[in-house]
Scaffold this motif. Structure first.
Motif, PDB file in Angstrom:
ATOM      1  N   GLY A 158      13.544   5.559  -3.545  1.00 18.96           N
ATOM      2  CA  GLY A 158      13.506   4.172  -3.034  1.00 18.96           C
ATOM      3  C   GLY A 158      12.082   4.029  -1.918  1.00 18.96           C
ATOM      4  O   GLY A 158      12.059   5.068  -1.309  1.00 18.96           O
ATOM      5  N   ASN A 159      11.680   3.013  -1.875  1.00 12.95           N
ATOM      6  CA  ASN A 159      10.634   2.831  -0.768  1.00 12.95           C
ATOM      7  C   ASN A 159      11.292   1.640   0.078  1.00 12.95           C
ATOM      8  O   ASN A 159      10.467   0.504   0.319  1.00 12.95           O
ATOM      9  N   GLU A 160      12.160   2.089   1.000  1.00 13.37           N
ATOM     10  CA  GLU A 160      12.505   0.940   2.051  1.00 13.37           C
ATOM     11  C   GLU A 160      11.691   0.554   2.948  1.00 13.37           C
ATOM     12  O   GLU A 160      10.756   1.477   3.366  1.00 13.37           O
ATOM     13  N   PRO A 161      11.435  -0.746   3.018  1.00 12.30           N
ATOM     14  CA  PRO A 161      10.258  -1.346   4.156  1.00 12.30           C
ATOM     15  C   PRO A 161      10.768  -0.656   5.533  1.00 12.30           C
ATOM     16  O   PRO A 161      11.961  -0.531   5.842  1.00 12.30           O
ATOM     17  N   SER A 162       9.645  -0.064   6.102  1.00 10.73           N
ATOM     18  CA  SER A 162       9.801   0.197   7.397  1.00 10.73           C
ATOM     19  C   SER A 162       9.513  -1.028   8.753  1.00 10.73           C
ATOM     20  O   SER A 162       9.614  -0.986   9.788  1.00 10.73           O
ATOM     21  N   THR A 163       9.076  -1.998   7.963  1.00  9.44           N
ATOM     22  CA  THR A 163       8.515  -3.360   8.915  1.00  9.44           C
ATOM     23  C   THR A 163       9.148  -4.546   8.461  1.00  9.44           C
ATOM     24  O   THR A 163       9.411  -4.681   7.057  1.00  9.44           O
ATOM     25  N   ALA A 164       9.144  -5.396   9.002  1.00 11.16           N
ATOM     26  CA  ALA A 164       9.567  -6.852   8.460  1.00 11.16           C
ATOM     27  C   ALA A 164       8.657  -7.343   7.724  1.00 11.16           C
ATOM     28  O   ALA A 164       7.371  -7.323   7.747  1.00 11.16           O
TER      29      ALA A 164
END
Length: 535
Positions: A158-164
């Motif tokens: 998975g490439n969960e976002p680290s920024t909004a």
């Protein structure tokens, strides 16, 4: 009296001699029309909700070609017409369904890859993970793919976002764009890229020869988003096997089931329609006539085509609507510009800026020798800047400026000067009335990837605006979420108004915008670079 003369002299010194003033009475009229009487959102809604996706040469694109011309005529624009160029096959999706059949039934989130064929009814088969990204991978999978649906992408994690995902530019971020970027000339890298362009055709031929039934790739974004881009659109070039993009989460589930020994199978059922009745694509052109026929013209453009995963609302229905709204604003205010203002809605941008490139070759300049082999498709895009010399046409000197919009629906924050310092004080003056609206940044940086870049490549004054990114690249660009819901009306009203004013300032300026020298073949940036070969 002496004090008054000194004060006047100070004012003269304070204003750069090359700045071109803005008629603020005209600006007031433009702001009133653009903010209080805007039609930009109804235009965007019709393009998005009513017409929908506009893949080049698809039924949706043909409908958009006719509708946009009719709107321009309704608003009183003149010389409304379409200009054709060779493109390829029409393609559209009538129906698409992908399901996991075993080890349990499950509807999957998927989309056909553009210009791949349908399945002629449900196609059910086991899946196999066979990552293939280069020619040397073929040998690893020879004899292993018969009767299978081939999963070509490494599953990854998975490439969960680290920024909004949603943002607007801060002043500090805008300031960082104001840096001169030295260009790089590396013809060896360009040659390698050109040689790799036929990989998709070689892959399709390999899979067919091995007896594979279809192929699947993983979406590059998580969040159940899909894209479906494909580039084999030429007549005689389209693939022989159905191709599907699966949502990343669904793709990785299948890969895990394979690894666990569960032998999953899926059903693909797609109905695709090809249309070869007219292989030309069409740019839409409209004008507000200038009062001085000898003064040339200024131009604004956005690409009308989109991908098919959703409605093409932000990319680039928003830009199209803002270009059309700027035309409507200027026409509605009754402004009579000195130069003609020409509006262009480009086709084939998503396949390599092909519409704007066709316009350049038809009107402004050609590159290379007439005896050079004819390039089609993406080979035109990747090879064009490396063809020498540049031969200008009579209309080359008539174009005074071009402005492009193609970064979603965010408000305009300023403009990229494209490494052209001579235009910086002029743009600052033209944007000065709009600083309270947030549009004041003039940065030297170049920007690429859209329809102004080939104008820059021939030394003409092509520019792209800076826009607040919103959630354009993290979620919307080319994805199944590109719908009207993500457009911001206040931003689009602001952008249309700013664009209309800049166009009028450019059209009424005493001189065309300064342009750089006509490009000539540069020296290789790093003549000692050694790079690895790619197959």
């Amino acid at each position: 009296m002496r004090s008054m003369l000194l004060a006047a002299a100070a004012l003269i010194v304070a204003v750069p001699a090359h700045a071109q003033s803005v008629d603020r009475t005209i600006v007031n009229r433009i702001i009133d029309e653009g903010i209080n009487h805007s039609e930009v959102m109804p235009t965007a809604q019709h393009l998005s909700d009513v017409i929908g996706s506009r893949v080049t040469n698809s039924p949706g694109m043909r409908q958009a070609e006719e509708w946009t011309q009719a709107k321009f005529k309704t608003w009183g624009l003149t010389n409304v017409h379409k200009e054709g160029f060779d493109f390829g096959r029409g393609w559209s999706v009538e129906r698409a369904s992908v399901r996991m059949i075993a080890p349990r039934p499950l509807q999957l989130t998927a989309i056909p890859i553009a210009w791949t064929p349908g399945t002629n009814g449900p196609l059910t088969a086991p899946v196999i993970v066979a990552p293939i990204s280069k020619l040397s991978d073929f040998a690893k999978w020879k004899g292993k793919l018969s009767g299978k649906i081939v999963m070509l992408t490494l599953p990854g994690t998975g490439n969960e976002p680290s920024t909004a995902p949603f943002k607007r530019y801060s002043g500090e971020e805008l300031a960082r764009f104001d840096q001169f970027q030295q260009p790089t000339y590396d013809p060896e890298t360009a040659d390698r890229r050109l040689k790799r362009l036929d990989f998709a055709q070689k892959l399709d031929a390999f899979l067919k020869a091995e007896g594979a039934l279809a192929w699947v790739q993983k979406s590059r974004l998580d969040g159940m988003l899909v894209h479906g881009e494909g580039y084999l659109f030429g007549k005689g070039d389209t693939p022989s096997l159905p191709g599907i993009e699966l949502a990343a989460e669904d793709y990785r589930r299948l890969a895990r089931l394979i690894k666990a020994g569960m032998n999953p199978s899926i059903e693909i059922d797609t109905k695709i329609r090809f249309d070869d009745s007219d292989t030309k694509a069409y740019n839409i052109i409209a004008e507000i006539a200038g009062t001085d026929p000898s003064a040339g013209y200024v131009m604004a453009g956005a690409h009308l085509d989109s991908w098919h995963a959703a409605d093409g609302a932000a990319d680039n229905g928003a830009g199209t609507a803002m270009i059309m709204e700027a035309a409507r604003i200027i026409a509605a205010t009754g402004i009579k510009p000195k130069r003609t203002i020409r509006f262009a809605l480009w086709a084939g941008e998503e396949q390599g800026l092909l519409g704007s490139l066709a316009y350049i070759e038809q009107h402004l300049a050609t590159r290379g020798s007439p005896n050079d082999p004819k390039a089609t498709g993406l080979k035109r895009f990747y090879g064009w800047n490396d063809r020498w010399p540049i031969t200008t046409k009579p209309e080359y000197e008539q174009l005074a400026a071009y402005f492009n919009i193609d970064n979603g629906s965010g408000k305009l924050r300023g403009i990229y000067a494209e490494n052209n310092p001579a235009v910086v004080p002029i743009f600052r003056e033209w944007l000065s009335p709009f600083a309270p609206m947030g549009a004041s940044a003039v940065v030297i940086q170049k920007t690429g990837g859209t329809d102004h870049v080939f104008l820059q490549a021939i030394g003409l004054q092509g520019f792209q605006f800076i826009q607040d990114p919103l959630d354009y690249f993290p979620r919307i660009h080319h994805t199944s979420a590109d719908t009207y819901d993500h457009l911001k009306g206040d931003d689009m009203r602001q952008a249309s108004t700013v664009l209309a004013s800049v166009l009028v300032s450019a059209a009424n300026a005493d001189k065309p915008l300064p342009k750089p020298p006509l490009p000539t073949k540069p020296n290789v940036t790093d003549p000692y670079a050694i790079t690895a070969d790619e197959d």
